[in-house]
Scaffold this active site. Structure first.
Site, PDB file in Angstrom:
ATOM      1  N   THR A 211       2.791   0.030   7.480  1.00 33.64           N
ATOM      2  CA  THR A 211       2.924  -0.751   6.121  1.00 33.64           C
ATOM      3  C   THR A 211       4.503  -1.246   6.061  1.00 33.64           C
ATOM      4  O   THR A 211       5.302  -0.464   6.307  1.00 33.64           O
ATOM      5  CB  THR A 211       2.412   0.144   5.295  1.00 33.64           C
ATOM      6  OG1 THR A 211       1.026   0.110   5.361  1.00 33.64           O
ATOM      7  CG2 THR A 211       2.338  -0.478   3.656  1.00 33.64           C
ATOM      8  N   ARG A 239     -12.844  -0.676   3.306  1.00 29.97           N
ATOM      9  CA  ARG A 239     -12.136   0.390   2.803  1.00 29.97           C
ATOM     10  C   ARG A 239     -10.808  -0.117   2.229  1.00 29.97           C
ATOM     11  O   ARG A 239     -10.180  -1.246   2.874  1.00 29.97           O
ATOM     12  CB  ARG A 239     -11.473   1.292   3.952  1.00 29.97           C
ATOM     13  CG  ARG A 239     -10.614   2.369   3.633  1.00 29.97           C
ATOM     14  CD  ARG A 239      -9.017   1.932   3.717  1.00 29.97           C
ATOM     15  NE  ARG A 239      -8.164   3.320   3.732  1.00 29.97           N
ATOM     16  CZ  ARG A 239      -6.988   2.967   3.906  1.00 29.97           C
ATOM     17  NH1 ARG A 239      -6.407   1.867   4.115  1.00 29.97           N
ATOM     18  NH2 ARG A 239      -6.305   4.045   3.753  1.00 29.97           N
ATOM     19  N   VAL A 240     -10.079  -0.130   1.233  1.00 27.78           N
ATOM     20  CA  VAL A 240      -8.884  -0.609   0.518  1.00 27.78           C
ATOM     21  C   VAL A 240      -8.120   0.776   0.284  1.00 27.78           C
ATOM     22  O   VAL A 240      -8.485   1.742  -0.204  1.00 27.78           O
ATOM     23  CB  VAL A 240      -8.997  -1.224  -0.765  1.00 27.78           C
ATOM     24  CG1 VAL A 240      -7.780  -1.353  -1.398  1.00 27.78           C
ATOM     25  CG2 VAL A 240     -10.048  -2.576  -0.712  1.00 27.78           C
ATOM     26  N   GLY A 241      -6.626   0.767   0.743  1.00 30.11           N
ATOM     27  CA  GLY A 241      -5.721   1.710   0.802  1.00 30.11           C
ATOM     28  C   GLY A 241      -5.103   1.803  -0.591  1.00 30.11           C
ATOM     29  O   GLY A 241      -5.347   1.199  -1.731  1.00 30.11           O
ATOM     30  N   ASP A 242      -3.905   2.510  -0.389  1.00 30.28           N
ATOM     31  CA  ASP A 242      -2.980   2.540  -1.847  1.00 30.28           C
ATOM     32  C   ASP A 242      -2.277   1.462  -2.077  1.00 30.28           C
ATOM     33  O   ASP A 242      -1.820   1.363  -3.067  1.00 30.28           O
ATOM     34  CB  ASP A 242      -2.341   3.825  -1.609  1.00 30.28           C
ATOM     35  CG  ASP A 242      -1.446   3.720  -0.500  1.00 30.28           C
ATOM     36  OD1 ASP A 242      -1.956   3.373   0.691  1.00 30.28           O
ATOM     37  OD2 ASP A 242       0.023   3.869  -0.529  1.00 30.28           O
ATOM     38  N   THR A 262       4.064   4.332   1.797  1.00 34.48           N
ATOM     39  CA  THR A 262       3.305   4.150   3.108  1.00 34.48           C
ATOM     40  C   THR A 262       3.037   5.601   3.730  1.00 34.48           C
ATOM     41  O   THR A 262       3.581   6.334   3.707  1.00 34.48           O
ATOM     42  CB  THR A 262       4.411   3.473   4.351  1.00 34.48           C
ATOM     43  OG1 THR A 262       3.486   3.261   5.554  1.00 34.48           O
ATOM     44  CG2 THR A 262       5.673   4.340   4.380  1.00 34.48           C
ATOM     45  N   GLY A 263       1.737   5.393   4.278  1.00 38.76           N
ATOM     46  CA  GLY A 263       1.263   6.618   4.964  1.00 38.76           C
ATOM     47  C   GLY A 263      -0.253   6.678   4.560  1.00 38.76           C
ATOM     48  O   GLY A 263      -0.874   5.464   4.371  1.00 38.76           O
ATOM     49  N   GLY A 265      -3.138   6.282   2.949  1.00 36.53           N
ATOM     50  CA  GLY A 265      -3.365   5.958   1.571  1.00 36.53           C
ATOM     51  C   GLY A 265      -4.245   6.734   0.549  1.00 36.53           C
ATOM     52  O   GLY A 265      -3.859   6.755  -0.709  1.00 36.53           O
TER      53      GLY A 265
END
Ligand code: ASP
Length: 343
Positions: A211, A239-242, A262-263, A265
Protein backbone atom coordinates in the site's frame (compact mmCIF):
# COMPACT_ATOMS: atom_id res chain seq x y z
CA UNK A 1 40.83 13.72 37.09
CA UNK A 2 39.45 17.20 36.52
CA UNK A 3 40.57 16.99 32.93
CA UNK A 4 38.72 13.69 32.41
CA UNK A 5 35.57 15.10 33.96
CA UNK A 6 35.83 18.09 31.68
CA UNK A 7 36.25 15.87 28.61
CA UNK A 8 33.28 13.73 29.60
CA UNK A 9 31.17 16.85 30.02
CA UNK A 10 32.15 18.09 26.59
CA UNK A 11 31.34 14.69 25.09
CA UNK A 12 27.90 14.59 26.74
CA UNK A 13 27.20 18.11 25.51
CA UNK A 14 28.20 17.15 21.98
CA UNK A 15 26.02 14.04 21.94
CA UNK A 16 23.02 15.89 23.28
CA UNK A 17 23.48 18.64 20.69
CA UNK A 18 23.49 16.07 17.90
CA UNK A 19 20.42 14.27 19.30
CA UNK A 20 18.71 17.57 19.79
CA UNK A 21 19.45 18.62 16.24
CA UNK A 22 17.98 15.35 14.97
CA UNK A 23 14.89 15.75 17.08
CA UNK A 24 14.50 19.28 15.89
CA UNK A 25 14.58 18.39 12.24
CA UNK A 26 11.38 19.68 10.76
CA UNK A 27 9.73 17.43 8.22
CA UNK A 28 7.05 18.53 5.79
CA UNK A 29 6.28 15.30 3.99
CA UNK A 30 6.43 11.62 4.76
CA UNK A 31 5.48 8.64 2.60
CA UNK A 32 5.32 4.87 2.69
CA UNK A 33 5.15 2.27 -0.03
CA UNK A 34 4.07 -0.62 2.12
CA UNK A 35 5.49 -2.80 4.86
CA UNK A 36 6.17 -6.51 4.81
CA UNK A 37 8.72 -9.26 4.37
CA UNK A 38 11.20 -7.01 2.67
CA UNK A 39 14.63 -8.55 3.14
CA UNK A 40 17.88 -7.24 1.76
CA UNK A 41 18.90 -10.76 0.76
CA UNK A 42 15.85 -11.02 -1.53
CA UNK A 43 16.51 -7.67 -3.16
CA UNK A 44 18.65 -7.03 -6.21
CA UNK A 45 20.53 -3.73 -6.41
CA UNK A 46 18.40 -2.88 -9.47
CA UNK A 47 15.16 -3.45 -7.61
CA UNK A 48 16.35 -1.48 -4.63
CA UNK A 49 17.34 1.38 -6.91
CA UNK A 50 13.96 1.28 -8.65
CA UNK A 51 12.07 1.51 -5.35
CA UNK A 52 14.31 4.29 -4.12
CA UNK A 53 13.85 6.20 -7.37
CA UNK A 54 10.07 5.87 -7.28
CA UNK A 55 9.82 6.93 -3.63
CA UNK A 56 12.14 9.86 -4.32
CA UNK A 57 10.11 10.93 -7.34
CA UNK A 58 6.92 10.81 -5.28
CA UNK A 59 8.45 12.88 -2.50
CA UNK A 60 9.79 15.42 -4.99
CA UNK A 61 6.33 15.76 -6.53
CA UNK A 62 4.79 16.38 -3.11
CA UNK A 63 7.57 18.64 -1.91
CA UNK A 64 7.41 20.81 -5.03
CA UNK A 65 3.76 21.53 -4.28
CA UNK A 66 4.57 22.57 -0.72
CA UNK A 67 7.59 24.60 -1.76
CA UNK A 68 5.54 26.60 -4.22
CA UNK A 69 3.00 27.40 -1.52
CA UNK A 70 0.46 24.74 -2.49
CA UNK A 71 -1.78 22.91 -0.05
CA UNK A 72 -0.92 19.74 1.81
CA UNK A 73 -3.90 18.10 0.08
CA UNK A 74 -2.38 18.85 -3.33
CA UNK A 75 0.98 17.57 -2.12
CA UNK A 76 -0.49 14.29 -0.86
CA UNK A 77 -2.43 13.78 -4.07
CA UNK A 78 0.62 14.53 -6.23
CA UNK A 79 2.90 12.18 -4.30
CA UNK A 80 0.36 9.35 -4.28
CA UNK A 81 -0.26 9.74 -8.03
CA UNK A 82 3.38 8.88 -8.69
CA UNK A 83 3.13 5.73 -6.58
CA UNK A 84 -0.27 4.73 -7.99
CA UNK A 85 1.14 4.97 -11.51
CA UNK A 86 4.19 2.89 -10.62
CA UNK A 87 3.68 -0.89 -10.90
CA UNK A 88 6.11 -1.56 -8.06
CA UNK A 89 3.48 -0.64 -5.49
CA UNK A 90 0.20 -2.22 -4.54
CA UNK A 91 -1.93 0.78 -5.50
CA UNK A 92 -3.33 1.90 -8.84
CA UNK A 93 -1.29 0.07 -11.49
CA UNK A 94 0.45 -2.73 -9.63
CA UNK A 95 -2.50 -3.48 -7.37
CA UNK A 96 -2.79 -7.05 -6.16
CA UNK A 97 -5.54 -9.39 -7.33
CA UNK A 98 -8.56 -10.55 -5.40
CA UNK A 99 -9.47 -14.20 -5.06
CA UNK A 100 -11.68 -13.79 -8.13
CA UNK A 101 -8.84 -12.36 -10.20
CA UNK A 102 -9.95 -8.74 -10.11
CA UNK A 103 -8.22 -5.55 -8.98
CA UNK A 104 -10.38 -3.81 -6.41
CA UNK A 105 -8.90 -0.57 -5.19
CA UNK A 106 -9.42 1.41 -2.00
CA UNK A 107 -8.26 4.94 -1.14
CA UNK A 108 -8.89 7.76 1.32
CA UNK A 109 -7.78 11.33 1.89
CA UNK A 110 -8.32 13.64 4.84
CA UNK A 111 -7.97 17.37 5.44
CA UNK A 112 -6.44 18.07 8.86
CA UNK A 113 -7.74 21.62 8.98
CA UNK A 114 -11.43 20.86 8.51
CA UNK A 115 -11.59 17.14 9.32
CA UNK A 116 -13.26 16.66 5.97
CA UNK A 117 -12.55 13.29 4.46
CA UNK A 118 -13.26 11.29 1.34
CA UNK A 119 -12.86 7.64 0.40
CA UNK A 120 -13.59 5.08 -2.28
CA UNK A 121 -13.57 1.32 -1.90
CA UNK A 122 -13.75 -1.66 -4.20
CA UNK A 123 -13.33 0.36 -7.38
CA UNK A 124 -12.06 -1.34 -10.52
CA UNK A 125 -11.84 1.31 -13.24
CA UNK A 126 -10.52 4.46 -11.57
CA UNK A 127 -6.94 5.11 -12.63
CA UNK A 128 -6.02 7.16 -9.56
CA UNK A 129 -8.28 6.24 -6.67
CA UNK A 130 -6.76 8.95 -4.45
CA UNK A 131 -8.22 11.60 -6.77
CA UNK A 132 -11.61 9.93 -6.64
CA UNK A 133 -11.40 9.94 -2.83
CA UNK A 134 -10.63 13.64 -2.94
CA UNK A 135 -13.57 14.25 -5.26
CA UNK A 136 -15.87 12.44 -2.83
CA UNK A 137 -14.59 14.78 -0.11
CA UNK A 138 -14.85 17.97 -2.13
CA UNK A 139 -17.62 17.37 -4.63
CA UNK A 140 -20.15 15.23 -2.82
CA UNK A 141 -21.95 15.38 0.49
CA UNK A 142 -20.53 12.02 1.47
CA UNK A 143 -17.40 10.58 2.97
CA UNK A 144 -17.27 7.19 1.31
CA UNK A 145 -18.49 5.68 -1.94
CA UNK A 146 -18.01 2.10 -3.04
CA UNK A 147 -17.96 -0.02 -6.18
CA UNK A 148 -20.05 0.89 -9.22
CA UNK A 149 -21.55 3.95 -7.51
CA UNK A 150 -18.12 5.39 -6.79
CA UNK A 151 -17.11 4.76 -10.39
CA UNK A 152 -20.22 6.45 -11.72
CA UNK A 153 -19.56 9.46 -9.51
CA UNK A 154 -15.89 9.60 -10.49
CA UNK A 155 -16.82 9.59 -14.18
CA UNK A 156 -19.37 12.34 -13.63
CA UNK A 157 -16.83 14.63 -12.01
CA UNK A 158 -14.22 14.01 -14.70
CA UNK A 159 -11.83 11.60 -12.98
CA UNK A 160 -9.84 9.42 -15.42
CA UNK A 161 -11.51 6.06 -16.01
CA UNK A 162 -9.60 3.13 -17.50
CA UNK A 163 -10.39 -0.38 -18.64
CA UNK A 164 -9.95 -2.95 -15.89
CA UNK A 165 -7.11 -4.48 -17.93
CA UNK A 166 -5.02 -1.38 -17.16
CA UNK A 167 -4.36 -2.78 -13.69
CA UNK A 168 -3.20 -6.20 -14.86
CA UNK A 169 0.47 -6.88 -14.17
CA UNK A 170 2.22 -10.20 -14.56
CA UNK A 171 3.95 -10.09 -11.21
CA UNK A 172 0.69 -9.63 -9.29
CA UNK A 173 -1.12 -12.19 -11.43
CA UNK A 174 1.58 -14.75 -10.71
CA UNK A 175 1.31 -13.79 -7.05
CA UNK A 176 -2.37 -14.62 -7.08
CA UNK A 177 -1.82 -17.96 -8.81
CA UNK A 178 0.68 -18.87 -6.13
CA UNK A 179 -1.69 -17.72 -3.41
CA UNK A 180 -4.55 -19.71 -4.90
CA UNK A 181 -2.43 -22.84 -4.84
CA UNK A 182 -1.54 -22.28 -1.23
CA UNK A 183 -5.10 -21.24 -0.53
CA UNK A 184 -6.37 -24.70 -1.23
CA UNK A 185 -4.29 -25.68 1.80
CA UNK A 186 -4.90 -22.61 3.91
CA UNK A 187 -6.61 -19.30 3.13
CA UNK A 188 -4.52 -16.17 3.42
CA UNK A 189 -7.14 -14.44 5.44
CA UNK A 190 -8.10 -17.43 7.56
CA UNK A 191 -7.75 -15.75 10.90
CA UNK A 192 -8.35 -19.01 12.70
CA UNK A 193 -4.89 -20.16 11.91
CA UNK A 194 -2.64 -17.17 12.23
CA UNK A 195 0.52 -19.23 12.36
CA UNK A 196 -0.22 -20.74 8.97
CA UNK A 197 -1.11 -17.33 7.61
CA UNK A 198 2.08 -15.81 8.94
CA UNK A 199 4.10 -18.65 7.49
CA UNK A 200 2.51 -18.16 4.12
CA UNK A 201 3.13 -14.47 4.47
CA UNK A 202 6.82 -14.94 4.93
CA UNK A 203 7.11 -17.49 2.13
CA UNK A 204 5.29 -15.63 -0.54
CA UNK A 205 6.59 -12.15 -1.22
CA UNK A 206 3.33 -11.26 -2.91
CA UNK A 207 1.48 -11.42 0.36
CA UNK A 208 3.64 -8.57 1.52
CA UNK A 209 1.74 -5.38 1.76
CA UNK A 210 2.53 -2.65 -0.73
CA UNK A 211 0.00 0.00 0.00
CA UNK A 212 1.09 3.61 -0.44
CA UNK A 213 0.48 6.58 1.79
CA UNK A 214 1.53 10.16 2.33
CA UNK A 215 1.19 12.85 4.97
CA UNK A 216 2.13 16.45 4.24
CA UNK A 217 2.39 19.72 6.13
CA UNK A 218 2.06 22.90 4.06
CA UNK A 219 3.40 26.40 4.65
CA UNK A 220 0.06 27.48 6.10
CA UNK A 221 0.50 24.81 8.78
CA UNK A 222 -2.19 22.48 7.49
CA UNK A 223 -1.82 18.73 7.50
CA UNK A 224 -3.32 16.25 5.03
CA UNK A 225 -3.07 12.47 4.84
CA UNK A 226 -3.90 9.95 2.15
CA UNK A 227 -3.66 6.22 1.52
CA UNK A 228 -4.20 4.12 -1.62
CA UNK A 229 -4.15 0.35 -2.03
CA UNK A 230 -5.16 -2.75 -3.91
CA UNK A 231 -5.66 -4.43 -0.52
CA UNK A 232 -4.40 -7.93 0.11
CA UNK A 233 -3.62 -10.63 -2.46
CA UNK A 234 -6.40 -13.20 -2.66
CA UNK A 235 -8.84 -11.10 -0.64
CA UNK A 236 -12.33 -12.48 -0.78
CA UNK A 237 -15.67 -11.24 -2.04
CA UNK A 238 -15.91 -7.50 -1.49
CA UNK A 239 -13.38 -7.31 1.32
CA UNK A 240 -12.43 -3.75 2.21
CA UNK A 241 -9.31 -3.05 4.26
CA UNK A 242 -8.32 -0.27 6.61
CA UNK A 243 -6.92 2.16 4.03
CA UNK A 244 -10.23 3.80 3.04
CA UNK A 245 -11.66 3.63 6.56
CA UNK A 246 -11.32 7.05 8.14
CA UNK A 247 -9.82 6.61 11.59
CA UNK A 248 -8.31 3.21 10.79
CA UNK A 249 -5.75 3.33 7.95
CA UNK A 250 -6.13 7.04 7.27
CA UNK A 251 -6.66 9.95 9.65
CA UNK A 252 -5.65 13.59 9.91
CA UNK A 253 -6.20 16.40 12.37
CA UNK A 254 -4.22 19.66 12.49
CA UNK A 255 -4.38 19.50 16.29
CA UNK A 256 -2.52 16.24 16.40
CA UNK A 257 -1.12 14.51 13.31
CA UNK A 258 -1.74 12.98 9.92
CA UNK A 259 -1.50 9.20 9.78
CA UNK A 260 -1.39 6.57 7.04
CA UNK A 261 -1.11 2.87 7.78
CA UNK A 262 -0.02 -0.18 5.87
CA UNK A 263 -0.25 -3.79 6.84
CA UNK A 264 -2.78 -6.38 7.78
CA UNK A 265 -5.79 -4.10 7.48
CA UNK A 266 -8.19 -6.00 9.68
CA UNK A 267 -6.03 -5.19 12.72
CA UNK A 268 -5.87 -1.50 11.84
CA UNK A 269 -9.65 -1.42 11.64
CA UNK A 270 -10.08 -3.24 14.94
CA UNK A 271 -7.65 -0.96 16.76
CA UNK A 272 -8.99 2.15 14.98
CA UNK A 273 -5.30 2.82 14.51
CA UNK A 274 -5.21 6.33 13.03
CA UNK A 275 -7.78 7.89 15.32
CA UNK A 276 -6.30 6.19 18.36
CA UNK A 277 -2.92 7.74 17.62
CA UNK A 278 -4.60 11.12 17.29
CA UNK A 279 -6.53 10.58 20.54
CA UNK A 280 -3.42 9.57 22.46
CA UNK A 281 -1.86 12.84 21.37
CA UNK A 282 -4.92 14.98 21.98
CA UNK A 283 -6.19 13.57 25.25
CA UNK A 284 -3.08 12.04 26.78
CA UNK A 285 -0.50 14.50 25.53
CA UNK A 286 1.69 11.81 23.97
CA UNK A 287 4.23 12.77 21.33
CA UNK A 288 3.57 11.56 17.79
CA UNK A 289 6.35 9.01 18.19
CA UNK A 290 5.02 7.57 21.46
CA UNK A 291 1.43 7.51 20.25
CA UNK A 292 2.35 5.80 16.98
CA UNK A 293 4.50 3.22 18.73
CA UNK A 294 1.78 2.50 21.32
CA UNK A 295 -0.73 1.65 18.59
CA UNK A 296 1.81 -0.32 16.59
CA UNK A 297 2.61 -2.37 19.71
CA UNK A 298 -1.05 -3.11 20.22
CA UNK A 299 -1.46 -4.26 16.62
CA UNK A 300 1.54 -6.53 17.10
CA UNK A 301 0.17 -7.98 20.33
CA UNK A 302 -3.08 -8.85 18.62
CA UNK A 303 -1.16 -10.73 15.94
CA UNK A 304 -1.24 -8.09 13.22
CA UNK A 305 1.70 -6.79 11.27
CA UNK A 306 2.57 -3.77 9.23
CA UNK A 307 3.62 -0.21 9.84
CA UNK A 308 2.50 3.36 9.61
CA UNK A 309 3.69 6.89 9.04
CA UNK A 310 2.67 9.93 11.06
CA UNK A 311 3.56 13.61 10.86
CA UNK A 312 2.52 16.17 13.44
CA UNK A 313 1.89 19.86 12.97
CA UNK A 314 5.35 20.73 14.25
CA UNK A 315 7.05 18.62 11.63
CA UNK A 316 7.88 15.62 13.83
CA UNK A 317 7.56 12.21 12.23
CA UNK A 318 7.12 8.62 13.33
CA UNK A 319 7.50 5.57 11.06
CA UNK A 320 7.12 2.48 13.25
CA UNK A 321 6.67 -1.01 11.77
CA UNK A 322 6.89 -4.56 13.04
CA UNK A 323 7.70 -6.27 9.75
CA UNK A 324 11.11 -6.90 8.20
CA UNK A 325 10.93 -3.71 6.26
CA UNK A 326 8.84 -0.79 5.12
CA UNK A 327 9.38 1.32 2.02
CA UNK A 328 9.42 4.78 3.49
CA UNK A 329 10.78 8.26 3.13
CA UNK A 330 10.57 11.77 4.44
CA UNK A 331 11.45 15.27 3.30
CA UNK A 332 12.65 18.06 5.58
CA UNK A 333 11.47 21.64 5.30
CA UNK A 334 14.68 22.50 3.46
CA UNK A 335 14.11 19.76 0.89
CA UNK A 336 16.41 16.98 2.13
CA UNK A 337 15.03 13.62 1.01
CA UNK A 338 15.55 10.49 3.09
CA UNK A 339 14.60 6.99 1.88
CA UNK A 340 14.71 3.81 3.93
CA UNK A 341 13.63 0.25 3.25
CA UNK A 342 14.91 -2.11 5.94
CA UNK A 343 14.84 -2.11 9.73
N1 ASP B 1 -3.62 -2.30 4.72
C1 ASP B 1 -3.95 -2.78 3.42
C2 ASP B 1 -5.21 -3.60 3.49
O1 ASP B 1 -5.35 -4.37 4.42
C3 ASP B 1 -2.91 -3.62 2.81
C4 ASP B 1 -1.57 -2.98 2.75
O2 ASP B 1 -1.22 -2.18 3.60
O3 ASP B 1 -0.85 -3.25 1.81
O4 ASP B 1 -6.01 -3.50 2.61
Amino acid sequence: MKRIKFLVLILVAMISTVTHAQQNKKYVLVIHGGAGTILKKNMTPEKEAAYTAALTEAMKAGYNVIQSGGSSLDAVEAAIHVLEDCPLFNAGKGAVFTHDGRNELDAAIMNGKTLEAGAVAGVTTIKNPISAARAVMEKSQHVMMVGKGAEKFAKEVGITIVDTSYFWTKERWDGLQKALKEDSAKAVLDHNDKKAVNKLGSQNPDYKFGTVGCVALDKAGNLAAGTSTGGMTNKKYGRVGDSPIIGAGTYCDNNTAGISGTGWGEFYIRTVAGKTISDLMEYKGLSVEKAAQTVMDKIGKLGGDGGLIALDRNGNIAMPFNTEGMYRGAVTADGKIEVKIYK
